[in-house]
Enzyme design. Structure first.
Site, mmCIF file in Angstrom:
data_model
loop_
_atom_site.group_PDB
_atom_site.id
_atom_site.type_symbol
_atom_site.label_atom_id
_atom_site.label_comp_id
_atom_site.label_asym_id
_atom_site.label_seq_id
_atom_site.Cartn_x
_atom_site.Cartn_y
_atom_site.Cartn_z
ATOM 1 N N GLY A 217 40.325 41.269 51.764
ATOM 2 C CA GLY A 217 40.836 41.521 50.413
ATOM 3 C C GLY A 217 40.805 40.354 49.446
ATOM 4 O O GLY A 217 40.555 40.539 48.262
ATOM 5 N N ASP B 178 45.223 38.589 48.832
ATOM 6 C CA ASP B 178 45.090 39.502 47.699
ATOM 7 C C ASP B 178 46.441 39.967 47.178
ATOM 8 O O ASP B 178 46.713 39.908 45.988
ATOM 9 C CB ASP B 178 44.203 40.711 48.070
ATOM 10 C CG ASP B 178 44.595 41.368 49.400
ATOM 11 O OD1 ASP B 178 45.616 40.967 50.000
ATOM 12 O OD2 ASP B 178 43.872 42.280 49.844
ATOM 13 N N ASP C 183 52.890 42.360 49.919
ATOM 14 C CA ASP C 183 53.559 43.664 49.970
ATOM 15 C C ASP C 183 54.801 43.511 50.867
ATOM 16 O O ASP C 183 55.846 43.064 50.412
ATOM 17 C CB ASP C 183 52.551 44.698 50.483
ATOM 18 C CG ASP C 183 53.117 46.103 50.579
ATOM 19 O OD1 ASP C 183 54.250 46.328 50.145
ATOM 20 O OD2 ASP C 183 52.413 46.996 51.095
ATOM 21 N N LYS D 263 53.682 42.877 44.894
ATOM 22 C CA LYS D 263 54.231 44.220 44.648
ATOM 23 C C LYS D 263 55.711 44.119 44.324
ATOM 24 O O LYS D 263 56.447 43.370 44.969
ATOM 25 C CB LYS D 263 54.061 45.096 45.891
ATOM 26 C CG LYS D 263 52.812 45.904 45.858
ATOM 27 C CD LYS D 263 52.843 47.016 46.892
ATOM 28 C CE LYS D 263 51.452 47.597 47.017
ATOM 29 N NZ LYS D 263 51.332 48.515 48.141
ATOM 30 N N PHE E 290 50.148 52.592 46.054
ATOM 31 C CA PHE E 290 48.970 52.224 46.848
ATOM 32 C C PHE E 290 47.815 51.964 45.874
ATOM 33 O O PHE E 290 47.318 52.869 45.204
ATOM 34 C CB PHE E 290 48.584 53.295 47.872
ATOM 35 C CG PHE E 290 47.386 52.852 48.661
ATOM 36 C CD1 PHE E 290 47.512 51.859 49.628
ATOM 37 C CD2 PHE E 290 46.123 53.361 48.392
ATOM 38 C CE1 PHE E 290 46.396 51.390 50.324
ATOM 39 C CE2 PHE E 290 45.004 52.899 49.086
ATOM 40 C CZ PHE E 290 45.145 51.916 50.049
ATOM 41 N N ASP F 125 41.164 47.872 49.003
ATOM 42 C CA ASP F 125 40.282 48.990 49.338
ATOM 43 C C ASP F 125 41.055 50.234 49.747
ATOM 44 O O ASP F 125 42.238 50.178 50.082
ATOM 45 C CB ASP F 125 39.361 48.608 50.492
ATOM 46 C CG ASP F 125 40.108 48.587 51.829
ATOM 47 O OD1 ASP F 125 41.142 47.894 51.903
ATOM 48 O OD2 ASP F 125 39.691 49.283 52.774
ATOM 49 N N ARG G 87 36.656 48.029 46.540
ATOM 50 C CA ARG G 87 37.022 46.607 46.431
ATOM 51 C C ARG G 87 36.362 45.954 45.223
ATOM 52 O O ARG G 87 36.890 45.003 44.675
ATOM 53 C CB ARG G 87 36.593 45.847 47.695
ATOM 54 C CG ARG G 87 37.363 46.213 48.952
ATOM 55 C CD ARG G 87 37.084 45.173 50.020
ATOM 56 N NE ARG G 87 37.414 45.600 51.374
ATOM 57 C CZ ARG G 87 38.607 45.427 51.944
ATOM 58 N NH1 ARG G 87 39.575 44.871 51.269
ATOM 59 N NH2 ARG G 87 38.811 45.811 53.184
HETATM 60 P P1 5GP Z 1 51.728 42.910 53.748
HETATM 61 O O1 5GP Z 1 51.466 42.305 55.074
HETATM 62 O O2 5GP Z 1 52.339 41.977 52.725
HETATM 63 O O3 5GP Z 1 52.484 44.220 53.844
HETATM 64 O O4 5GP Z 1 50.370 43.384 53.174
HETATM 65 C C1 5GP Z 1 49.389 42.527 53.029
HETATM 66 C C2 5GP Z 1 48.031 43.188 53.164
HETATM 67 O O5 5GP Z 1 48.083 44.613 53.162
HETATM 68 C C3 5GP Z 1 47.277 42.778 51.952
HETATM 69 O O6 5GP Z 1 46.609 41.561 52.193
HETATM 70 C C4 5GP Z 1 46.341 43.953 51.765
HETATM 71 O O7 5GP Z 1 45.193 43.745 52.551
HETATM 72 C C5 5GP Z 1 47.109 45.137 52.298
HETATM 73 N N1 5GP Z 1 47.788 45.878 51.206
HETATM 74 C C6 5GP Z 1 49.075 45.781 50.807
HETATM 75 N N2 5GP Z 1 49.334 46.589 49.770
HETATM 76 C C7 5GP Z 1 48.165 47.219 49.489
HETATM 77 C C8 5GP Z 1 47.776 48.208 48.504
HETATM 78 O O8 5GP Z 1 48.533 48.668 47.643
HETATM 79 N N3 5GP Z 1 46.483 48.615 48.550
HETATM 80 C C9 5GP Z 1 45.599 48.142 49.470
HETATM 81 N N4 5GP Z 1 44.372 48.626 49.412
HETATM 82 N N5 5GP Z 1 45.915 47.216 50.403
HETATM 83 C C10 5GP Z 1 47.205 46.758 50.406
HETATM 84 MG MG MG Z 2 44.771 41.531 53.123
#
Ligand code: 5GP
Ligand code: MG
Length: 189
Positions: free
Chosen positions: A53, A109, A112, A140, A161, A168, A174
């Site tokens: 990402g 990227d 979350d 987020k 999302f 992606d 992407r």
């Molecule tokens: P976390 O570990 O903070 O929950 O999420 C990190 C990874 O989850 C990000 O690097 C990304 O790859 C994916 N991710 C989190 N939120 C989104 C989203 O809204 N859309 C997409 N496509 N990927 C996300």
């Molecule tokens: Mg990621």
């Protein structure tokens, strides 16, 4: 006679656009300035780019930085596996180089749940990095299960999302120069 406005075809895929290409450009330029004023030019810190990402953000960011400001390493880390929800497990490759006593900037990227960044930060700490900072394109607006101190942040985005600019859905979208929600995900968060 009125000229038609130039259309960005790629963004036509989205049901809702939340971040425009102009907002992305401005945010990347601001983050590049912040990074430049934080890292001394001759110190060659490590930059760890979390794939897939963060590739898009990192490429645009590095295009605005001196070539030797960072030693860049791309590093595969994933927590979504073809779904719209974080899987709860983070899969990574081996660290691409020694980080012992190194200054490291982790580039991702989106922040979350914070699970991915938390996992990487633990990994780097255990491997002996002397200083670790974090740089994400999007944060987020949601309660983060794992609190991470972000050092550099592009933009905050709604808790939906999202696809585009590195994000992606099932490997697609992407390359979009904007970020938004696909028509089929409009009703979900
Ligand atoms: P976390 O570990 O903070 O929950 O999420 C990190 C990874 O989850 C990000 O690097 C990304 O790859 C994916 N991710 C989190 N939120 C989104 C989203 O809204 N859309 C997409 N496509 N990927 C996300
Ligand atoms: Mg990621």
């Amino acid at each position: 006679m009125q000229c038609p406005l130039p259309s960005n075809d790629t963004c036509d895929h989205l049901g809702e656009i939340l971040v425009t290409p102009q907002q992305i450009d401005q945010a990347v330029t601001r983050v590049a300035q912040e990074v430049r004023s934080t890292y001394p030019p001759d110190d060659s810190a490590l930059a760890l780019v979390l794939l897939e990402g963060a590739r898009w953000f990192a490429n645009d960011l590095f295009a605005q930085l001196a070539e030797d400001l960072f030693e860049r390493h791309d590093f595969k880390a994933s927590s979504y596996h073809g779904t719209t929800q974080s899987s709860g497990t983070v899969q990574t490759d081996e660290l691409p180089c020694s980080v012992q006593n190194r200054t490291v900037l982790v580039i991702d990227d989106i922040y979350d749940t914070g699970r991915t960044l938390g996992h990487i930060l633990d990994l780097l700490t255990q491997a002996g990095a002397s200083e670790i900072k974090t740089c994400v394109m999007f944060e987020k607006e949601c309660p983060h299960a794992h609190a991470i101190d972000l050092d550099f942040r592009g933009l905050t985005v709604p808790d939906r999302f999202l696809v585009g600019y590195g994000l992606d859905f099932e490997g697609n979208y992407r390359d979009l120069q904007c970020v938004g929600v696909l028509p089929q995900h409009l009703g979900s968060s």
